[in-house]
Design an enzyme around this catalytic site. Structure first.
Site, PDB file in Angstrom:
ATOM      1  CG  ASN A  91     -21.988 -74.522  81.582  1.00 17.51           C
ATOM      2  OD1 ASN A  91     -22.338 -75.084  79.994  1.00 17.51           O
ATOM      3  ND2 ASN A  91     -21.437 -73.235  81.080  1.00 17.51           N
ATOM      4  CG  HIS A 125     -18.296 -69.648  79.518  1.00 21.17           C
ATOM      5  ND1 HIS A 125     -19.814 -68.992  78.951  1.00 21.17           N
ATOM      6  CD2 HIS A 125     -17.493 -68.714  79.138  1.00 21.17           C
ATOM      7  CE1 HIS A 125     -19.540 -68.161  79.126  1.00 21.17           C
ATOM      8  NE2 HIS A 125     -18.473 -67.710  78.977  1.00 21.17           N
TER       9      HIS A 125
HETATM   10  C1  DQB Z   1     -25.384 -70.249  79.513  1.00 19.91           C
HETATM   11  C2  DQB Z   1     -25.139 -69.065  80.264  1.00 19.91           C
HETATM   12  C3  DQB Z   1     -25.876 -67.765  79.976  1.00 19.91           C
HETATM   13  C4  DQB Z   1     -27.324 -68.375  79.272  1.00 19.91           C
HETATM   14  C5  DQB Z   1     -27.029 -69.331  78.788  1.00 19.91           C
HETATM   15  C6  DQB Z   1     -26.153 -70.418  79.145  1.00 19.91           C
HETATM   16  C7  DQB Z   1     -28.108 -67.336  78.608  1.00 19.91           C
HETATM   17  O1  DQB Z   1     -27.576 -65.558  79.097  1.00 19.91           O
HETATM   18  N1  DQB Z   1     -29.192 -67.252  77.865  1.00 19.91           N
HETATM   19  C8  DQB Z   1     -30.348 -66.038  77.936  1.00 19.91           C
HETATM   20  C9  DQB Z   1     -31.322 -66.655  79.134  1.00 19.91           C
HETATM   21  C10 DQB Z   1     -31.714 -67.733  78.626  1.00 19.91           C
HETATM   22  C11 DQB Z   1     -32.654 -67.396  79.912  1.00 19.91           C
HETATM   23  O2  DQB Z   1     -33.980 -66.835  79.949  1.00 19.91           O
HETATM   24  O3  DQB Z   1     -33.009 -68.349  80.341  1.00 19.91           O
HETATM   25  N2  DQB Z   1     -24.154 -71.484  80.057  1.00 19.91           N
HETATM   26  N3  DQB Z   1     -27.022 -71.638  85.114  1.00 19.91           N
HETATM   27  C12 DQB Z   1     -27.662 -71.573  86.599  1.00 19.91           C
HETATM   28  N4  DQB Z   1     -26.079 -71.338  86.590  1.00 19.91           N
HETATM   29  C13 DQB Z   1     -24.751 -71.434  85.359  1.00 19.91           C
HETATM   30  C14 DQB Z   1     -24.702 -71.726  83.128  1.00 19.91           C
HETATM   31  C15 DQB Z   1     -25.595 -72.941  81.954  1.00 19.91           C
HETATM   32  C16 DQB Z   1     -27.390 -72.602  81.463  1.00 19.91           C
HETATM   33  C17 DQB Z   1     -27.621 -72.021  83.056  1.00 19.91           C
HETATM   34  C18 DQB Z   1     -25.778 -71.459  84.239  1.00 19.91           C
HETATM   35  C19 DQB Z   1     -27.070 -72.284  83.727  1.00 19.91           C
HETATM   36  O4  DQB Z   1     -23.668 -70.740  84.837  1.00 19.91           O
HETATM   37  N5  DQB Z   1     -28.213 -70.963  87.204  1.00 19.91           N
HETATM   38  C20 DQB Z   1     -24.661 -72.500  80.644  1.00 19.91           C
HETATM   39  C1  GRF Z   2     -20.106 -74.177  73.307  1.00 21.07           C
HETATM   40  O1  GRF Z   2     -19.825 -73.102  72.240  1.00 21.07           O
HETATM   41  C2  GRF Z   2     -20.458 -74.238  75.048  1.00 21.07           C
HETATM   42  O2  GRF Z   2     -19.302 -73.510  75.076  1.00 21.07           O
HETATM   43  C3  GRF Z   2     -21.350 -73.176  75.204  1.00 21.07           C
HETATM   44  O3  GRF Z   2     -22.396 -73.457  73.290  1.00 21.07           O
HETATM   45  C4  GRF Z   2     -21.875 -73.761  72.847  1.00 21.07           C
HETATM   46  C5  GRF Z   2     -22.814 -75.563  72.668  1.00 21.07           C
HETATM   47  O4  GRF Z   2     -22.207 -76.023  71.241  1.00 21.07           O
HETATM   48  N1  GRF Z   2     -21.985 -73.151  76.254  1.00 21.07           N
HETATM   49  P1  GRF Z   2     -22.734 -77.050  70.964  1.00 21.07           P
HETATM   50  O5  GRF Z   2     -24.149 -77.382  70.975  1.00 21.07           O
HETATM   51  O6  GRF Z   2     -21.821 -78.300  72.387  1.00 21.07           O
HETATM   52  O7  GRF Z   2     -22.020 -77.748  69.568  1.00 21.07           O
END
Ligand code: DQB
Ligand code: GRF
Length: 218
Positions: free
Chosen positions: A110, A112
């Site tokens: 990922n 971040h």
């Molecule tokens: C993300 C980190 C947090 C969110 C989204 C992407 C977030 O809090 N979204 C609102 C709730 C959405 C929902 O209800 O699903 N970064 N999965 C796991 N671990 C991770 C990272 C991302 C996406 C999914 C992870 C992930 O570190 N289990 C990308």
């Molecule tokens: C980026 O800031 C990334 O780090 C975060 O969400 C944003 C996605 O932007 N997880 P994009 O869709 O890649 O333009």
């Protein structure tokens, strides 16, 4: 010809990091090929770009699945069908279940928009500005069930400037993301970044940080 890992990029929106990975993969010696772009939203702007570039795309709409497990199972089936070896989340906004994360353990990364472990979760730029930090940045990490907490592959530092707003700061960090993520995927796809005891070890440590300190200001 070098062996290239088959990579799926998961997006939910704009897809600028996906574009950066696609751009890097156009170099024939880049160790990854983008075999699939998968979105949970049909309206994701990145999908049209991927299609226009001739990359296979899929939409798997989470709203059509009754449970998180069935949504993740559908994604997993599509990834297997496309013979995907590595998954790169790029602005993919759905939290993955433990079962999916374990199935792709050490094969899913990922990007971040903060220097982890600071500012896990959402609204990272607003929170960094509110705290008055002077250095911000981005992190690429392996995905674990615990959100934004997986082993760190690479980071890039970005200065916070006087007068920054969340918009100006996020734009500066995004430029660093576009440098960092292709670098991180290159390390993973080439086998030079490996997880040992939940930390990432870079085989050639000169590779770890070389291009990533103080990316050009804008
Ligand atoms: C993300 C980190 C947090 C969110 C989204 C992407 C977030 O809090 N979204 C609102 C709730 C959405 C929902 O209800 O699903 N970064 N999965 C796991 N671990 C991770 C990272 C991302 C996406 C999914 C992870 C992930 O570190 N289990 C990308
Ligand atoms: C980026 O800031 C990334 O780090 C975060 O969400 C944003 C996605 O932007 N997880 P994009 O869709 O890649 O333009």
């Amino acid at each position: 010809m070098i062996e290239r890992k088959r990579v799926a990029i998961l997006i939910s929106g704009r897809g600028s990091n996906m574009k950066a990975l696609v751009g890097a993969s156009k170099n024939p010696i880049y160790p990854a090929e983008i075999a699939l772009v998968l979105s949970n939203r049909v309206s994701a702007a990145g999908l049209a770009f991927a299609e226009a570039t001739g990359i296979q795309t899929s939409v798997i709409d989470h709203k059509k699945y009754g449970t998180r497990e069935s949504f993740d199972t559908a994604i997993d089936a599509r990834l297997r069908e496309a013979k995907i070896e590595l998954v790169a989340l790029a602005g993919f906004m759905r939290i993955m279940t433990a079962g999916f994360v374990d199935a792709w353990r050490d094969r899913m990364i990922n990007i971040h928009p903060s220097l982890l472990p600071s500012y896990k979760g959402l609204h990272t730029h607003e929170r960094a500005l509110a705290d008055g930090v002077k250095i911000h940045g981005c992190t690429s990490h392996f995905v674990r069930h615990d959100v934004d907490a997986g082993p760190i592959i690479a980071q890039a530092a970005v200065p916070v400037l006087e007068g920054d707003t969340p918009e100006t700061l996020s734009a500066r960090v995004l430029l660093a993301e576009h440098q960092l993520y292709p670098h991180a995927l290159r390390l993973v796809a080439s086998g030079r970044a490996r997880v040992e005891n939940e930390r990432v070890v870079i085989a050639d440590s000169r590779e770890a940080t070389a291009p990533l300190i103080n990316p050009p200001l804008r």
